[in-house]
Design a protein around this motif. Structure first.
Motif, mmCIF file in Angstrom:
data_model
loop_
_atom_site.group_PDB
_atom_site.id
_atom_site.type_symbol
_atom_site.label_atom_id
_atom_site.label_comp_id
_atom_site.label_asym_id
_atom_site.label_seq_id
_atom_site.Cartn_x
_atom_site.Cartn_y
_atom_site.Cartn_z
ATOM 1 N N LEU A 7 28.473 5.945 7.638
ATOM 2 C CA LEU A 7 29.587 5.818 6.707
ATOM 3 C C LEU A 7 30.308 7.147 6.528
ATOM 4 O O LEU A 7 31.542 7.204 6.543
ATOM 5 C CB LEU A 7 29.095 5.312 5.355
ATOM 6 C CG LEU A 7 28.542 3.887 5.315
ATOM 7 C CD1 LEU A 7 27.986 3.579 3.939
ATOM 8 C CD2 LEU A 7 29.587 2.879 5.715
ATOM 9 N N ARG A 11 34.199 7.930 7.582
ATOM 10 C CA ARG A 11 35.160 8.365 6.552
ATOM 11 C C ARG A 11 35.754 9.740 6.857
ATOM 12 O O ARG A 11 36.938 9.960 6.642
ATOM 13 C CB ARG A 11 34.490 8.396 5.191
ATOM 14 C CG ARG A 11 34.273 7.026 4.608
ATOM 15 C CD ARG A 11 33.742 7.096 3.184
ATOM 16 N NE ARG A 11 33.495 5.790 2.660
ATOM 17 C CZ ARG A 11 32.289 5.311 2.370
ATOM 18 N NH1 ARG A 11 31.224 6.044 2.532
ATOM 19 N NH2 ARG A 11 32.167 4.088 1.913
ATOM 20 N N ASP A 18 37.840 3.327 2.599
ATOM 21 C CA ASP A 18 36.684 2.489 2.273
ATOM 22 C C ASP A 18 36.888 1.064 2.763
ATOM 23 O O ASP A 18 35.958 0.435 3.261
ATOM 24 C CB ASP A 18 36.419 2.490 0.769
ATOM 25 C CG ASP A 18 35.844 3.814 0.278
ATOM 26 O OD1 ASP A 18 35.350 4.599 1.115
ATOM 27 O OD2 ASP A 18 35.874 4.060 -0.935
ATOM 28 N N ASP A 19 38.109 0.543 2.648
ATOM 29 C CA ASP A 19 38.392 -0.812 3.124
ATOM 30 C C ASP A 19 38.218 -0.921 4.638
ATOM 31 O O ASP A 19 37.689 -1.917 5.145
ATOM 32 C CB ASP A 19 39.820 -1.236 2.758
ATOM 33 C CG ASP A 19 39.980 -1.544 1.277
ATOM 34 O OD1 ASP A 19 38.959 -1.751 0.589
ATOM 35 O OD2 ASP A 19 41.129 -1.579 0.815
ATOM 36 N N GLU A 22 34.492 -0.880 5.408
ATOM 37 C CA GLU A 22 33.918 -2.186 5.088
ATOM 38 C C GLU A 22 34.263 -3.210 6.159
ATOM 39 O O GLU A 22 33.417 -4.022 6.544
ATOM 40 C CB GLU A 22 34.409 -2.668 3.724
ATOM 41 C CG GLU A 22 33.751 -1.950 2.571
ATOM 42 C CD GLU A 22 34.234 -2.475 1.236
ATOM 43 O OE1 GLU A 22 34.500 -3.683 1.133
ATOM 44 O OE2 GLU A 22 34.343 -1.661 0.305
ATOM 45 N N HIS A 23 35.494 -3.173 6.646
ATOM 46 C CA HIS A 23 35.928 -4.092 7.707
ATOM 47 C C HIS A 23 35.049 -3.913 8.946
ATOM 48 O O HIS A 23 34.586 -4.886 9.541
ATOM 49 C CB HIS A 23 37.397 -3.846 8.044
ATOM 50 C CG HIS A 23 37.859 -4.559 9.273
ATOM 51 N ND1 HIS A 23 38.089 -5.919 9.301
ATOM 52 C CD2 HIS A 23 38.119 -4.104 10.523
ATOM 53 C CE1 HIS A 23 38.471 -6.262 10.518
ATOM 54 N NE2 HIS A 23 38.506 -5.190 11.282
ATOM 55 N N LEU A 25 31.991 -2.577 9.118
ATOM 56 C CA LEU A 25 30.606 -2.945 8.856
ATOM 57 C C LEU A 25 30.407 -4.440 8.633
ATOM 58 O O LEU A 25 29.290 -4.927 8.700
ATOM 59 C CB LEU A 25 30.060 -2.146 7.679
ATOM 60 C CG LEU A 25 29.930 -0.652 7.942
ATOM 61 C CD1 LEU A 25 29.402 0.059 6.710
ATOM 62 C CD2 LEU A 25 29.034 -0.372 9.143
ATOM 63 N N ARG A 26 31.482 -5.175 8.380
ATOM 64 C CA ARG A 26 31.379 -6.636 8.242
ATOM 65 C C ARG A 26 31.450 -7.351 9.591
ATOM 66 O O ARG A 26 31.198 -8.551 9.675
ATOM 67 C CB ARG A 26 32.492 -7.167 7.336
ATOM 68 C CG ARG A 26 32.234 -6.968 5.858
ATOM 69 C CD ARG A 26 33.195 -7.786 5.014
ATOM 70 N NE ARG A 26 34.586 -7.579 5.370
ATOM 71 C CZ ARG A 26 35.429 -6.791 4.714
ATOM 72 N NH1 ARG A 26 35.031 -6.135 3.671
ATOM 73 N NH2 ARG A 26 36.671 -6.669 5.118
#
Length: 69
Positions: A7, A11, A18-19, A22-23, A25-26
């Protein structure tokens, strides 16, 4: 912690929001493999090959590629 390092790299090195992190990691492939591979090493290799931020966002599974293949 492997996940925290990943992460932080996403970053800072790639300046992802952050979005965006998250995208990535999803992503189904990332979810299945990110704990079992050296994603940090893969990220370094991909960067050295010219992969850019946009590529990680559009194709998150790139970070799961096995460098030995």
């Amino acid at each position: 912690d492997v996940v925290r390092s990943l992460l932080d790299t996403l970053r800072t090195k790639f300046r992802l929001t952050d979005d965006e992190v998250e995208h990535i990691l999803r992503d189904e492939v990332v979810l299945k493999t990110y704990r079992h591979k050296s994603l940090m090493e893969t990220l370094e290799i991909l960067c050295s090959e010219g992969v850019i931020k946009k590529n990680f966002i559009e194709y998150p599974w790139l970070i799961t590629l096995d460098k030995s293949k």
